[in-house]
Design a protein around this motif. Sequence first.
Motif, short mmCIF file in Angstrom:
data_model
loop_
_atom_site.label_atom_id
_atom_site.label_comp_id
_atom_site.label_asym_id
_atom_site.label_seq_id
_atom_site.Cartn_x
_atom_site.Cartn_y
_atom_site.Cartn_z
N UNK A 143 60.15 64.06 50.93
CA UNK A 143 59.72 64.70 49.67
C UNK A 143 58.46 65.58 50.12
N UNK A 144 57.91 65.67 51.15
CA UNK A 144 57.01 66.79 51.21
C UNK A 144 58.12 68.33 51.30
N UNK A 145 59.01 68.23 51.32
CA UNK A 145 59.67 70.00 51.54
C UNK A 145 59.36 70.26 49.86
N UNK A 146 59.13 69.72 48.81
CA UNK A 146 58.52 69.80 47.60
C UNK A 146 57.15 69.71 47.13
N UNK A 147 56.12 69.92 48.56
CA UNK A 147 54.77 69.80 47.90
C UNK A 147 54.54 68.34 47.37
N UNK A 148 55.03 67.13 47.98
CA UNK A 148 54.79 65.77 47.85
C UNK A 148 54.62 65.12 49.08
N UNK A 149 53.65 65.16 48.74
CA UNK A 149 52.64 64.32 50.15
C UNK A 149 53.61 62.50 50.17
N UNK A 150 53.92 62.43 49.76
CA UNK A 150 54.24 60.54 48.96
C UNK A 150 55.64 60.67 47.65
N UNK A 151 56.85 60.68 47.80
CA UNK A 151 57.06 60.54 46.48
C UNK A 151 56.86 58.90 46.12
N UNK A 152 56.87 57.90 46.39
CA UNK A 152 56.66 57.44 46.45
C UNK A 152 58.03 56.49 45.51
N UNK A 153 58.37 55.60 44.60
CA UNK A 153 58.99 54.61 43.52
C UNK A 153 59.96 56.06 43.29
N UNK A 154 61.06 56.27 43.10
CA UNK A 154 61.96 57.51 43.25
C UNK A 154 63.16 56.63 42.06
N UNK A 155 62.49 57.52 40.88
CA UNK A 155 63.40 57.01 39.09
C UNK A 155 64.59 58.32 39.34
N UNK A 156 66.36 58.24 39.33
CA UNK A 156 66.62 59.34 39.24
C UNK A 156 67.17 58.76 37.08
N UNK A 157 66.55 60.19 36.78
CA UNK A 157 66.99 59.30 34.64
C UNK A 157 67.82 61.36 34.51
N UNK A 158 68.56 60.91 33.71
CA UNK A 158 69.66 62.39 33.28
C UNK A 158 70.00 61.78 32.04
N UNK A 159 70.80 63.12 31.07
CA UNK A 159 70.71 62.75 29.48
C UNK A 159 72.21 63.36 29.92
N UNK A 160 73.37 62.89 28.91
CA UNK A 160 74.75 63.36 28.42
C UNK A 160 75.86 63.74 30.28
N UNK A 161 75.51 64.54 30.73
CA UNK A 161 76.27 65.00 31.91
C UNK A 161 75.45 64.53 32.95
N UNK A 162 74.31 64.85 32.55
CA UNK A 162 72.68 64.22 33.32
C UNK A 162 72.97 63.12 33.73
N UNK A 163 73.20 62.41 32.87
CA UNK A 163 73.61 60.75 32.93
C UNK A 163 75.24 60.10 33.95
N UNK A 164 76.16 61.08 33.55
CA UNK A 164 76.96 60.93 34.73
C UNK A 164 76.30 61.45 36.00
N UNK A 165 75.70 62.13 36.45
CA UNK A 165 75.09 63.30 37.28
C UNK A 165 74.11 61.98 38.15
N UNK A 166 73.59 60.82 37.17
CA UNK A 166 72.96 59.91 38.03
C UNK A 166 73.75 59.11 38.19
N UNK A 167 75.06 58.67 37.09
CA UNK A 167 75.73 57.18 37.92
C UNK A 167 76.62 57.56 39.11
#
Length: 318
Positions: A143-167
């Motif tokens: 997560x530090x690659x994106x300047x996040x010291x600790x990403x903690x829990x991660x939720x994937x979220x998306x709509x339509x085609x993005x929801x497809x990609x989450x799945x």
Amino acid sequence: MVTERTENPTPPPLLNAMLGLVSAPRLNIRQNYPRLRLLQRLVAGPTGRFQALDRSIVADDGHEIPVRVFLPKQQTHDDVILFFHGGGWVIGNIDTYTASCAALADATGRVLLSVDYRLAPEHPFPAGFDDCLRVTQVLLHEPDVLDLDDAGAITLMGDSAGGNLVAVVCQQLRSSGGPMPSRQVLLYPATWYDHDPATTPFDSVRLYGTGYPLKAQDIMDYMALYVPDAAARRDPRVAPLLADDLTGQPPALVVTAELDVLRDEGEAYADKLREAGNSVRLERQPSTWHGYLSLPRFAGPVVRLHDMITEFLDQPLP
């Protein structure tokens, strides 16, 4: 929690009038997708008034995957949302989804990262999937690659085609045995390969495949651009409902739209996740059609959606 499903309602007169305004004669998407991209950019307007930081992830082949980091007005939780936008794998980007992502970050009190994955037809399947998988793996491991010291829990979220990609990203991570996201949120997702009203198993395609903003022919056109080989559309990474094994998936919130061509396949995926022993909450938004996440943040369906997502994310993990 499962929302009671009313069967195939008739839209009220006012909603019918609104649909007449938004359901303009369709463009041939296979020929006119560049015009649709331009129209989306024009409608999206300026993107500089939100708290956002632009970063990128380097893919295995060296190309950069842009990621926009949205900071909520008041951060109340340490967990992070990783968002994949909709647009039929062909249109949409982090600019056109900036307002929606900023509103989601503010409503949930969480940092949200939006992925600008590669689009078809210039980059057909599996390019967009590969980009989303790569960013997810980096966020889970580094997560530090994106300047996040600790990403903690991660939720994937998306709509339509993005929801497809989450799945499909969740399925791939489960198959590879690596770290998994803590939750997944699928908003009116595409989960099936066949949207021909004559052959599809889903009634919502026949009921809402014309006369609404997203038409059955639109989905067939998007799919043809994303996966030109018709036989390859049966790959579970394209049609996640075809996956043989859905055990071990993150707890899921699946939200569909009552008047949406994709409604039934999204709900079928929620049912299949539950049958495989996963924790699933399924909600159907009444009197709404496809794409309502992009409405202004004060619109009723968006407010209700934000409340559902926040309640789901605030609950302890099972």
